[in-house]
Design a protein around this motif. Structure first.
Motif, PDB file in Angstrom:
ATOM      1  N   ALA A   1      18.537  18.481 -24.792  1.00  0.00           N
ATOM      2  CA  ALA A   1      18.218  19.840 -25.239  1.00  0.00           C
ATOM      3  C   ALA A   1      16.952  19.891 -26.088  1.00  0.00           C
ATOM      4  O   ALA A   1      16.168  20.841 -25.983  1.00  0.00           O
ATOM      5  CB  ALA A   1      19.389  20.430 -26.011  1.00  0.00           C
ATOM      6  N   CYS A   2      16.742  18.865 -26.929  1.00  0.00           N
ATOM      7  CA  CYS A   2      15.566  18.920 -27.800  1.00  0.00           C
ATOM      8  C   CYS A   2      14.374  18.151 -27.212  1.00  0.00           C
ATOM      9  O   CYS A   2      13.271  18.236 -27.762  1.00  0.00           O
ATOM     10  CB  CYS A   2      15.886  18.396 -29.201  1.00  0.00           C
ATOM     11  SG  CYS A   2      16.141  16.620 -29.311  1.00  0.00           S
ATOM     12  N   GLY A   3      14.589  17.419 -26.110  1.00  0.00           N
ATOM     13  CA  GLY A   3      13.513  16.602 -25.551  1.00  0.00           C
ATOM     14  C   GLY A   3      12.927  17.095 -24.254  1.00  0.00           C
ATOM     15  O   GLY A   3      11.838  16.687 -23.860  1.00  0.00           O
TER      16      GLY A   3
ATOM     17  N   ALA B   1      13.532  23.390 -32.368  1.00  0.00           N
ATOM     18  CA  ALA B   1      13.047  23.724 -31.027  1.00  0.00           C
ATOM     19  C   ALA B   1      13.937  23.041 -29.999  1.00  0.00           C
ATOM     20  O   ALA B   1      14.289  21.866 -30.149  1.00  0.00           O
ATOM     21  CB  ALA B   1      11.597  23.265 -30.856  1.00  0.00           C
ATOM     22  N   CYS B   2      14.314  23.759 -28.973  1.00  0.00           N
ATOM     23  CA  CYS B   2      15.194  23.170 -27.954  1.00  0.00           C
ATOM     24  C   CYS B   2      15.199  24.052 -26.714  1.00  0.00           C
ATOM     25  O   CYS B   2      14.595  25.128 -26.690  1.00  0.00           O
ATOM     26  CB  CYS B   2      16.609  23.006 -28.496  1.00  0.00           C
ATOM     27  SG  CYS B   2      17.441  24.583 -28.833  1.00  0.00           S
ATOM     28  N   ASP B   3      15.905  23.583 -25.676  1.00  0.00           N
ATOM     29  CA  ASP B   3      16.121  24.366 -24.465  1.00  0.00           C
ATOM     30  C   ASP B   3      17.476  25.056 -24.621  1.00  0.00           C
ATOM     31  O   ASP B   3      18.533  24.416 -24.496  1.00  0.00           O
ATOM     32  CB  ASP B   3      16.123  23.439 -23.244  1.00  0.00           C
ATOM     33  CG  ASP B   3      16.223  24.202 -21.927  1.00  0.00           C
ATOM     34  OD1 ASP B   3      16.715  25.343 -21.936  1.00  0.00           O
ATOM     35  OD2 ASP B   3      15.808  23.640 -20.900  1.00  0.00           O
ATOM     36  N   LEU B   4      17.450  26.342 -24.920  1.00  0.00           N
ATOM     37  CA  LEU B   4      18.698  27.072 -25.160  1.00  0.00           C
ATOM     38  C   LEU B   4      19.604  27.094 -23.931  1.00  0.00           C
ATOM     39  O   LEU B   4      20.828  27.116 -24.056  1.00  0.00           O
ATOM     40  CB  LEU B   4      18.397  28.506 -25.610  1.00  0.00           C
ATOM     41  CG  LEU B   4      17.812  28.655 -27.021  1.00  0.00           C
ATOM     42  CD1 LEU B   4      17.439  30.105 -27.278  1.00  0.00           C
ATOM     43  CD2 LEU B   4      18.800  28.171 -28.075  1.00  0.00           C
TER      44      LEU B   4
ATOM     45  N   PHE C   1      17.195  17.647 -33.393  1.00  0.00           N
ATOM     46  CA  PHE C   1      18.309  16.876 -32.855  1.00  0.00           C
ATOM     47  C   PHE C   1      19.530  16.980 -33.757  1.00  0.00           C
ATOM     48  O   PHE C   1      20.658  17.193 -33.289  1.00  0.00           O
ATOM     49  CB  PHE C   1      17.922  15.408 -32.682  1.00  0.00           C
ATOM     50  CG  PHE C   1      19.060  14.544 -32.201  1.00  0.00           C
ATOM     51  CD1 PHE C   1      19.363  14.452 -30.859  1.00  0.00           C
ATOM     52  CD2 PHE C   1      19.859  13.840 -33.096  1.00  0.00           C
ATOM     53  CE1 PHE C   1      20.422  13.675 -30.413  1.00  0.00           C
ATOM     54  CE2 PHE C   1      20.908  13.062 -32.667  1.00  0.00           C
ATOM     55  CZ  PHE C   1      21.196  12.973 -31.315  1.00  0.00           C
ATOM     56  N   ALA C   2      19.329  16.827 -35.059  1.00  0.00           N
ATOM     57  CA  ALA C   2      20.450  16.875 -35.991  1.00  0.00           C
ATOM     58  C   ALA C   2      21.147  18.228 -35.951  1.00  0.00           C
ATOM     59  O   ALA C   2      22.384  18.310 -35.968  1.00  0.00           O
ATOM     60  CB  ALA C   2      19.958  16.576 -37.413  1.00  0.00           C
ATOM     61  N   THR C   3      20.368  19.293 -35.878  1.00  0.00           N
ATOM     62  CA  THR C   3      20.955  20.638 -35.828  1.00  0.00           C
ATOM     63  C   THR C   3      21.764  20.833 -34.557  1.00  0.00           C
ATOM     64  O   THR C   3      22.893  21.344 -34.587  1.00  0.00           O
ATOM     65  CB  THR C   3      19.840  21.701 -35.898  1.00  0.00           C
ATOM     66  OG1 THR C   3      19.134  21.565 -37.127  1.00  0.00           O
ATOM     67  CG2 THR C   3      20.420  23.108 -35.810  1.00  0.00           C
ATOM     68  N   ILE C   4      21.195  20.421 -33.434  1.00  0.00           N
ATOM     69  CA  ILE C   4      21.895  20.583 -32.154  1.00  0.00           C
ATOM     70  C   ILE C   4      23.180  19.759 -32.127  1.00  0.00           C
ATOM     71  O   ILE C   4      24.231  20.239 -31.694  1.00  0.00           O
ATOM     72  CB  ILE C   4      20.957  20.185 -30.992  1.00  0.00           C
ATOM     73  CG1 ILE C   4      19.775  21.146 -30.918  1.00  0.00           C
ATOM     74  CG2 ILE C   4      21.710  20.166 -29.664  1.00  0.00           C
ATOM     75  CD1 ILE C   4      18.652  20.662 -30.029  1.00  0.00           C
ATOM     76  N   TYR C   5      23.076  18.514 -32.606  1.00  0.00           N
ATOM     77  CA  TYR C   5      24.267  17.655 -32.611  1.00  0.00           C
ATOM     78  C   TYR C   5      25.365  18.276 -33.459  1.00  0.00           C
ATOM     79  O   TYR C   5      26.534  18.340 -33.048  1.00  0.00           O
ATOM     80  CB  TYR C   5      23.901  16.268 -33.130  1.00  0.00           C
ATOM     81  CG  TYR C   5      25.072  15.302 -33.082  1.00  0.00           C
ATOM     82  CD1 TYR C   5      25.286  14.512 -31.961  1.00  0.00           C
ATOM     83  CD2 TYR C   5      25.974  15.210 -34.132  1.00  0.00           C
ATOM     84  CE1 TYR C   5      26.366  13.648 -31.888  1.00  0.00           C
ATOM     85  CE2 TYR C   5      27.059  14.357 -34.081  1.00  0.00           C
ATOM     86  CZ  TYR C   5      27.250  13.570 -32.961  1.00  0.00           C
ATOM     87  OH  TYR C   5      28.332  12.732 -32.901  1.00  0.00           O
TER      88      TYR C   5
END
Length: 415
Positions: free
Chosen positions: A272-274, A287-290, A375-379
């Motif tokens: 998602a973030c990469g 920033a990520c792919d929602l 990454f930390a937020t998404i995780y």
């Protein structure tokens, strides 16, 4: 604390079996950064979720094999997409029934084996033995020489099989009716199990393991044990896909699904973030792919039986008003939207800064700290969201069996 949770998840993850040479990931990172690693992991995640699995269901006429084909797909016998059932043999040729949610999982209803003309070799040639990952051999009465011969031949050809004695609920009801004062469910189940084992051993099958099932109440008796063994003996890349498709009929199954999904949160977060990240509006430094996150959250609900179709079907199968089932869902009740994901990311970002620093001590994934807080937020968001979905699924399961006075919530198997 968050770092320890992540490390624990990584150490248990089956995905690491697919990446025995971790230098491949580090090499990708050195060559193209997080985007290169994420692209490789995106392909891995897709293969895990879409691994093809073919299961052959066979047995004698009237044994309940077609009903089992429906039950393991989460359907009733009257569903428009269900396999035909009846007291006479309904299946002439091998018939594929894809799982309604996971079409990569295909359950095959095979012709019956109970006729006097049955020949093991010809039968396996007719149904194309090599097509299947494993077989389930079902009887509703006594196992015969045909069952044992088929099992031995399958084993000799390098395939796995599982033996199922169906309709044990019918036997239990009959025993209770005949001997109400001395009735013991445990004794009836033990007698059935011992009779099955004795007959199979007499036909030359060594150490047979028989699973006792009710096709209409999969959560009772041995289904949890059967599911556990099937997952354990599958190739590692097919385990996750099969677990997602197993019907939610007991707390242990929900817990296994949740554990498998948790093991892959780091994978989803990396992708998602990469891959194609864009700034998230209103969430600072993330920033990520929602779309990846929307798809994952919908996947959690679908696998754990909280999508609309599953809830409607559960209410019908349990004979409960739909609103009662829906009331058990305390989390989000509608489709996952971009606005919801942004809101959840905003909530998770508050604690993500310290977590980012802890990532530096995690093998391989320390490099993900270069993603900053994303990454930390998404995780954090995925972990919290999955935990909430699991709680809702448990509440739904409890509600579904609430009015069944003869059925305790299936949180463990009767043996």
């Amino acid at each position: 604390m968050a770092g320890r949770v992540l490390q624990s998840s990584l150490s248990q993850s089956k995905i690491l079996e697919l990446w025995r040479d971790t230098s491949a990931l580090m090499g990708a990172f050195e060559a193209g950064g997080v985007a290169a690693v994420a692209a490789r992991l995106q392909a891995t995640l897709h293969s895990l979720e879409n691994a093809r699995l073919d299961i052959g269901i066979t047995g004698g006429t009237g044994s309940g094999k077609s009903t089992f084909v429906n039950a393991i797909r989460g359907l009733g016998d009257e569903d428009p997409n269900s396999a035909c059932t009846g007291v006479v043999e309904m299946t002439v040729d091998p018939t594929p029934y894809p799982h309604p949610k996971y079409p990569n999982i295909v359950i095959w209803d095979l012709p019956g084996i109970g006729t006097s003309r049955f020949r093991t070799g010809r039968y396996l040639q007719r149904v194309l033995l090599e097509r299947y990952d494993f077989f389930i051999i079902i009887t509703s009465d006594s196992f015969t020489a045909h069952h044992a011969q088929l099992a031995c031949e399958i084993l000799q050809r390098g395939k796995r099989f599982y033996l199922v004695r169906s309709k044990v609920d019918v036997d239990i009801a009959a025993s209770r009716s005949r001997r109400p004062s001395t009735f013991s469910e445990e004794r009836v189940l033990r007698q059935i199990r011992e009779d099955c084992g004795r007959r199979l051993r007499a036909e030359g099958l060594k150490d047979p393991k028989v699973f006792l099932l009710s096709m209409f109440e999969l959560g009772k008796y041995d289904f949890h044990l059967l599911e556990e063994l099937m997952v354990k003996e599958l190739e590692s890349h097919k385990q996750h896909a099969f677990l997602l498709a197993v019907p939610n009929v007991s707390k242990p199954i929900l817990e296994k699904k949740a554990a498998s999904l948790r093991q892959h949160i780091w994978l989803v977060a990396t992708v998602a973030c990469g891959v194609n990240p864009s700034p998230v509006p209103g969430v600072r430094e993330v920033a990520c792919d929602l779309y990846v996150l929307i798809s994952s959250l919908e996947g959690y609900r679908r696998s754990l039986g909280l999508d609309e179709d599953s809830l409607v079907r559960l209410a019908e199968q349990r004979g409960q008003p739909l609103h009662k089932i829906l009331e058990a869902v305390q989390g989000w009740k509608t489709k996952v939207t971009e606005a919801l994901v942004v809101e959840l990311l905003g909530q998770a970002s508050r604690d993500a800064s310290a977590f980012t620093q802890e990532l530096l001590g995690v093998p391989i994934l320390g490099a993900l700290a270069t993603c900053g807080i994303s990454f930390a937020t998404i995780y954090q968001m995925l972990r919290t969201a999955l935990d909430e979905v699991v709680k809702d699924a448990q509440r739904v399961l409890t509600q579904a069996f609430l009015d069944d006075s003869d059925h305790e919530l299936p949180d463990k198997c009767n043996q």
